[in-house]
Design an enzyme around this catalytic site. Sequence first.
Site, PDB file in Angstrom:
ATOM      1  N   LYS A  11      10.707   3.083  -5.785  1.00 24.84           N
ATOM      2  CA  LYS A  11       9.172   2.710  -4.888  1.00 24.84           C
ATOM      3  C   LYS A  11       8.777   2.021  -6.297  1.00 24.84           C
ATOM      4  O   LYS A  11       9.008   2.135  -7.656  1.00 24.84           O
ATOM      5  CB  LYS A  11       8.679   3.309  -5.244  1.00 24.84           C
ATOM      6  CG  LYS A  11       9.154   4.258  -3.836  1.00 24.84           C
ATOM      7  CD  LYS A  11       8.014   5.233  -2.864  1.00 24.84           C
ATOM      8  CE  LYS A  11       8.842   6.365  -1.482  1.00 24.84           C
ATOM      9  NZ  LYS A  11       7.786   7.316  -1.005  1.00 24.84           N
ATOM     10  N   TYR A  51       9.180   1.285   7.970  1.00 30.60           N
ATOM     11  CA  TYR A  51       8.105   2.642   7.835  1.00 30.60           C
ATOM     12  C   TYR A  51       8.013   2.829   9.627  1.00 30.60           C
ATOM     13  O   TYR A  51       6.284   3.388   9.939  1.00 30.60           O
ATOM     14  CB  TYR A  51       7.286   3.324   7.062  1.00 30.60           C
ATOM     15  CG  TYR A  51       7.575   2.940   5.671  1.00 30.60           C
ATOM     16  CD1 TYR A  51       8.149   4.509   5.454  1.00 30.60           C
ATOM     17  CD2 TYR A  51       7.459   2.389   4.137  1.00 30.60           C
ATOM     18  CE1 TYR A  51       8.643   4.709   4.002  1.00 30.60           C
ATOM     19  CE2 TYR A  51       7.806   2.985   3.068  1.00 30.60           C
ATOM     20  CZ  TYR A  51       8.197   4.197   3.401  1.00 30.60           C
ATOM     21  OH  TYR A  51       8.965   5.051   1.951  1.00 30.60           O
ATOM     22  N   ASN A 114       4.641   8.047  -5.321  1.00 25.98           N
ATOM     23  CA  ASN A 114       5.897   8.552  -4.868  1.00 25.98           C
ATOM     24  C   ASN A 114       7.181   8.553  -5.242  1.00 25.98           C
ATOM     25  O   ASN A 114       8.341   9.312  -4.985  1.00 25.98           O
ATOM     26  CB  ASN A 114       5.504   9.960  -4.213  1.00 25.98           C
ATOM     27  CG  ASN A 114       6.418   9.999  -3.071  1.00 25.98           C
ATOM     28  OD1 ASN A 114       7.047   8.460  -3.351  1.00 25.98           O
ATOM     29  ND2 ASN A 114       6.565  10.730  -1.931  1.00 25.98           N
ATOM     30  N   HIS A 117      11.924   6.674  -2.425  1.00 27.63           N
ATOM     31  CA  HIS A 117      12.249   7.294  -1.160  1.00 27.63           C
ATOM     32  C   HIS A 117      13.415   8.169  -0.577  1.00 27.63           C
ATOM     33  O   HIS A 117      14.916   7.453  -1.167  1.00 27.63           O
ATOM     34  CB  HIS A 117      12.246   6.365   0.008  1.00 27.63           C
ATOM     35  CG  HIS A 117      12.695   6.202   1.016  1.00 27.63           C
ATOM     36  ND1 HIS A 117      12.483   6.422   2.400  1.00 27.63           N
ATOM     37  CD2 HIS A 117      13.719   6.055   1.622  1.00 27.63           C
ATOM     38  CE1 HIS A 117      13.068   6.572   3.176  1.00 27.63           C
ATOM     39  NE2 HIS A 117      13.943   6.807   2.886  1.00 27.63           N
ATOM     40  N   GLU A 128      18.808   2.651   8.057  1.00 34.57           N
ATOM     41  CA  GLU A 128      17.995   2.450   6.089  1.00 34.57           C
ATOM     42  C   GLU A 128      18.869   1.347   6.280  1.00 34.57           C
ATOM     43  O   GLU A 128      18.692   1.022   5.172  1.00 34.57           O
ATOM     44  CB  GLU A 128      17.058   3.755   5.969  1.00 34.57           C
ATOM     45  CG  GLU A 128      16.708   4.406   7.077  1.00 34.57           C
ATOM     46  CD  GLU A 128      16.015   5.402   5.864  1.00 34.57           C
ATOM     47  OE1 GLU A 128      15.008   6.207   6.588  1.00 34.57           O
ATOM     48  OE2 GLU A 128      16.299   5.649   5.219  1.00 34.57           O
TER      49      GLU A 128
HETATM   50  P1  ADP Z   1       9.479  11.695   2.407  1.00 36.22           P
HETATM   51  O1  ADP Z   1       9.520   9.999   1.512  1.00 36.22           O
HETATM   52  O2  ADP Z   1       9.373  12.539   1.723  1.00 36.22           O
HETATM   53  O3  ADP Z   1      10.324  11.633   3.210  1.00 36.22           O
HETATM   54  P2  ADP Z   1       7.602  11.333   4.307  1.00 36.22           P
HETATM   55  O4  ADP Z   1       8.708  10.342   5.283  1.00 36.22           O
HETATM   56  O5  ADP Z   1       6.690  12.860   5.215  1.00 36.22           O
HETATM   57  O6  ADP Z   1       8.057  12.077   2.656  1.00 36.22           O
HETATM   58  O7  ADP Z   1       6.078  10.002   4.423  1.00 36.22           O
HETATM   59  C1  ADP Z   1       6.240   8.717   3.116  1.00 36.22           C
HETATM   60  C2  ADP Z   1       6.077   8.737   2.237  1.00 36.22           C
HETATM   61  O8  ADP Z   1       4.875   8.190   2.714  1.00 36.22           O
HETATM   62  C3  ADP Z   1       5.600   9.264   1.354  1.00 36.22           C
HETATM   63  O9  ADP Z   1       7.075   9.301   0.321  1.00 36.22           O
HETATM   64  C4  ADP Z   1       4.761   8.959   0.793  1.00 36.22           C
HETATM   65  O10 ADP Z   1       4.776   7.620  -0.197  1.00 36.22           O
HETATM   66  C5  ADP Z   1       3.706   8.620   1.813  1.00 36.22           C
HETATM   67  N1  ADP Z   1       2.666   9.641   2.194  1.00 36.22           N
HETATM   68  C6  ADP Z   1       2.920  10.352   2.816  1.00 36.22           C
HETATM   69  N2  ADP Z   1       1.795  11.721   2.959  1.00 36.22           N
HETATM   70  C7  ADP Z   1       1.551  10.429   2.135  1.00 36.22           C
HETATM   71  C8  ADP Z   1      -0.501  10.736   2.184  1.00 36.22           C
HETATM   72  N3  ADP Z   1      -0.704  12.121   3.280  1.00 36.22           N
HETATM   73  N4  ADP Z   1      -1.100  10.401   1.500  1.00 36.22           N
HETATM   74  C9  ADP Z   1      -0.205   9.320   1.280  1.00 36.22           C
HETATM   75  N5  ADP Z   1       0.807   8.628   1.882  1.00 36.22           N
HETATM   76  C10 ADP Z   1       1.066  10.023   1.814  1.00 36.22           C
HETATM   77 MG    MG Z   2      10.539  10.678   5.273  1.00 37.59          MG
END
Ligand code: ADP
Ligand code: MG
Length: 140
Positions: A11, A51, A114, A117, A128
């Site tokens: 990312k 997304y 973070n 992905h 994807e």
């Molecule tokens: P993951 O990436 O671990 O699969 P999710 O699919 O739940 O997590 O969420 C997709 C992405 O959305 C996350 O990796 C993060 O970048 C963002 N995200 C998730 N939860 C939050 C939050 N509470 N606040 C801001 N960004 C978030």
């Molecule tokens: Mg996810």
Amino acid sequence: MAVTRTFSIIKPDATRRNLTGAVTKMLEEAGLRVVASKRIHMTREQAEGFYAVHKERPFFGELVDFMISEPVVVQVLEGEDAVQKNRDVMGATNPADAAEGTIRKTHALSIGENSVHGSDSDENAAIEIRHFFNDDEIVG
Ligand code: ADP
Ligand code: MG
């Protein structure tokens, strides 16, 4: 266990800090093989489409803005049980909850920024991968 594929994104928070190699090294050391890779700057349409599953969530706008803020590196990873292996090395979504030695614990800045992905199922991995790669760009 079968050799499968998953989809990964390094990312913008990671590409911005020049961590493409560091993140890829952690993926490789976890037993994943990079069988396709390219650096792209996502359009808003691409990010919103990718997304779409999160479009009702309160952070959707912030997430799309972040994902188009800088280039990303999209990758296809191959290995035994690749989806789970990748989720394990990524760590929890919120780096504060991520285990020691994971990519997010080591490199992530926040729950939003973070660093990586990873697909959450074989079915979504296939969708994807198709979103970003043609078959002839994947060389196993
Ligand atoms: P993951 O990436 O671990 O699969 P999710 O699919 O739940 O997590 O969420 C997709 C992405 O959305 C996350 O990796 C993060 O970048 C963002 N995200 C998730 N939860 C939050 C939050 N509470 N606040 C801001 N960004 C978030
Ligand atoms: Mg996810």
